[in-house]
Design an enzyme around this catalytic site. Sequence first.
Site, PDB file in Angstrom:
ATOM      1  N   ASP A  42     -29.007  13.841  10.817  1.00 38.65           N
ATOM      2  CA  ASP A  42     -28.007  13.485  10.534  1.00 38.65           C
ATOM      3  C   ASP A  42     -27.998  11.830   9.797  1.00 38.65           C
ATOM      4  O   ASP A  42     -28.245  11.238  10.582  1.00 38.65           O
ATOM      5  CB  ASP A  42     -26.602  13.831  11.023  1.00 38.65           C
ATOM      6  CG  ASP A  42     -25.362  13.957   9.845  1.00 38.65           C
ATOM      7  OD1 ASP A  42     -26.144  13.875   8.175  1.00 38.65           O
ATOM      8  OD2 ASP A  42     -24.512  14.197   9.609  1.00 38.65           O
TER       9      ASP A  42
ATOM     10  N   HIS B 244     -34.562  10.963   3.395  1.00 39.23           N
ATOM     11  CA  HIS B 244     -35.543  12.150   4.292  1.00 39.23           C
ATOM     12  C   HIS B 244     -36.838  12.353   4.969  1.00 39.23           C
ATOM     13  O   HIS B 244     -37.914  12.816   5.522  1.00 39.23           O
ATOM     14  CB  HIS B 244     -35.180  13.239   2.709  1.00 39.23           C
ATOM     15  CG  HIS B 244     -34.408  13.401   2.406  1.00 39.23           C
ATOM     16  ND1 HIS B 244     -33.053  13.793   3.747  1.00 39.23           N
ATOM     17  CD2 HIS B 244     -33.239  14.020   1.858  1.00 39.23           C
ATOM     18  CE1 HIS B 244     -31.919  14.076   3.256  1.00 39.23           C
ATOM     19  NE2 HIS B 244     -32.184  14.180   2.086  1.00 39.23           N
TER      20      HIS B 244
ATOM     21  N   LEU C 118     -44.991  23.183  23.460  1.00 39.80           N
ATOM     22  CA  LEU C 118     -43.284  23.023  22.903  1.00 39.80           C
ATOM     23  C   LEU C 118     -43.437  24.036  21.884  1.00 39.80           C
ATOM     24  O   LEU C 118     -44.195  24.247  21.046  1.00 39.80           O
ATOM     25  CB  LEU C 118     -43.404  21.283  22.932  1.00 39.80           C
ATOM     26  CG  LEU C 118     -42.181  21.085  22.188  1.00 39.80           C
ATOM     27  CD1 LEU C 118     -40.869  20.927  22.746  1.00 39.80           C
ATOM     28  CD2 LEU C 118     -42.303  20.008  20.894  1.00 39.80           C
TER      29      LEU C 118
HETATM   30  C1  IPE Z   1     -25.958  19.002   8.587  1.00 36.85           C
HETATM   31  O1  IPE Z   1     -25.897  18.025   8.141  1.00 36.85           O
HETATM   32  C2  IPE Z   1     -27.354  20.004   8.824  1.00 36.85           C
HETATM   33  C3  IPE Z   1     -28.605  19.339   8.671  1.00 36.85           C
HETATM   34  C4  IPE Z   1     -28.607  18.344   9.577  1.00 36.85           C
HETATM   35  C5  IPE Z   1     -29.602  19.762   8.020  1.00 36.85           C
HETATM   36  P1  IPE Z   1     -24.980  17.632   7.114  1.00 36.85           P
HETATM   37  O2  IPE Z   1     -24.770  15.892   6.514  1.00 36.85           O
HETATM   38  O3  IPE Z   1     -24.919  19.012   5.636  1.00 36.85           O
HETATM   39  O4  IPE Z   1     -23.843  17.795   7.511  1.00 36.85           O
HETATM   40  P2  IPE Z   1     -22.055  17.620   7.047  1.00 36.85           P
HETATM   41  O5  IPE Z   1     -21.732  18.217   5.262  1.00 36.85           O
HETATM   42  O6  IPE Z   1     -21.721  16.680   7.324  1.00 36.85           O
HETATM   43  O7  IPE Z   1     -20.854  18.684   7.937  1.00 36.85           O
HETATM   44  C1  IPE Z   2     -29.847  14.663   7.426  1.00 41.48           C
HETATM   45  O1  IPE Z   2     -29.057  13.837   6.271  1.00 41.48           O
HETATM   46  C2  IPE Z   2     -30.353  15.664   6.568  1.00 41.48           C
HETATM   47  C3  IPE Z   2     -30.041  17.242   5.734  1.00 41.48           C
HETATM   48  C4  IPE Z   2     -28.969  17.371   5.986  1.00 41.48           C
HETATM   49  C5  IPE Z   2     -31.314  17.599   4.555  1.00 41.48           C
HETATM   50  P1  IPE Z   2     -28.160  13.659   5.000  1.00 41.48           P
HETATM   51  O2  IPE Z   2     -28.820  14.019   3.874  1.00 41.48           O
HETATM   52  O3  IPE Z   2     -26.933  14.221   5.795  1.00 41.48           O
HETATM   53  O4  IPE Z   2     -27.433  12.083   5.216  1.00 41.48           O
HETATM   54  P2  IPE Z   2     -26.037  11.632   5.256  1.00 41.48           P
HETATM   55  O5  IPE Z   2     -25.496  12.441   6.162  1.00 41.48           O
HETATM   56  O6  IPE Z   2     -25.408  11.961   3.167  1.00 41.48           O
HETATM   57  O7  IPE Z   2     -26.711  10.351   5.597  1.00 41.48           O
HETATM   58 MG    MG Z   3     -25.644  14.973   6.480  1.00 40.14          MG
END
Ligand code: IPE
Ligand code: IPE
Ligand code: MG
Length: 234
Positions: free
Chosen positions: A12, A29, A123
């Site tokens: 995240d 990303h 792995l």
């Molecule tokens: C969880 O992250 C999903 C992934 C890392 C793919 P999100 O950023 O989508 O989660 P929330 O919405 O903050 O809970």
């Molecule tokens: C995690 O990073 C990747 C996915 C959920 C696809 P985020 O895109 O959720 O990044 P934040 O949480 O908005 O910073």
């Molecule tokens: Mg996120």
Amino acid sequence: MKPCEHLAIIMDGNGRWAKAQGLPRSAGHLAGADNVRTIAIAANELGVKYLTIYAFSTENWKRSKDEVSYLMKLPAYFFEKYMKEFLDRGFRIRIFGEMDDLPKATAAVLQEAIDESKTNTGLSLNICMNYGSHREILLAAQQYARDVASGKASLDLDEQTFEQYLMTKDIPPVDYLIRTSGEQRISNYLLWQIAYAELCFVKESWPEFTPDVLKRCLEEYNNRDRRFGGVTNE
Ligand code: IPE
Ligand code: IPE
Ligand code: MG
């Protein structure tokens, strides 16, 4: 203490990391995808056998069309760049999630990675793509009900049998779950599989999550006392 065999990560914070550097979310990303390779190699070297990463949730479809479309193109970039190295290292790629609902090109790239690596015994890199735990459990229940109706399964369902209906059917439960970027929630991830996992929340965003941070987290895991409802023997 048994070393961590199955590590799961909620990657995240890509978007916030990018914003902090004045970059578009997509740059986060991209850096995040490159970091999957770095961390998979480091985890393998630290003895992890199964690494399950959350790449796209069933809830992530709520994001803008542009962001979703960028995320759907990342697997092609990722496997084009790193698959050869993964094969050389003996990694096996598994995908958890409903691939039928992905764009055809994305599903094809993922399927190719699965097929190319299916006899590997190193792995297991498990990528959760269009994955949600509620959906996984619901699909399992539906299939079980169909198997009962057709006489293939009996009504005495036990935990071991139910696990065979989950997307993770061939792999052991999660030992350790790490979430990056400071959020302390599970976001519909591996709810059945983390029943007794140790949890770790780190402040670093996913692009900042280095092998050193991983090492620190795994050291912390080694100091945890996993009791599984029992009592520690002094
Ligand atoms: C969880 O992250 C999903 C992934 C890392 C793919 P999100 O950023 O989508 O989660 P929330 O919405 O903050 O809970
Ligand atoms: C995690 O990073 C990747 C996915 C959920 C696809 P985020 O895109 O959720 O990044 P934040 O949480 O908005 O910073
Ligand atoms: Mg996120």
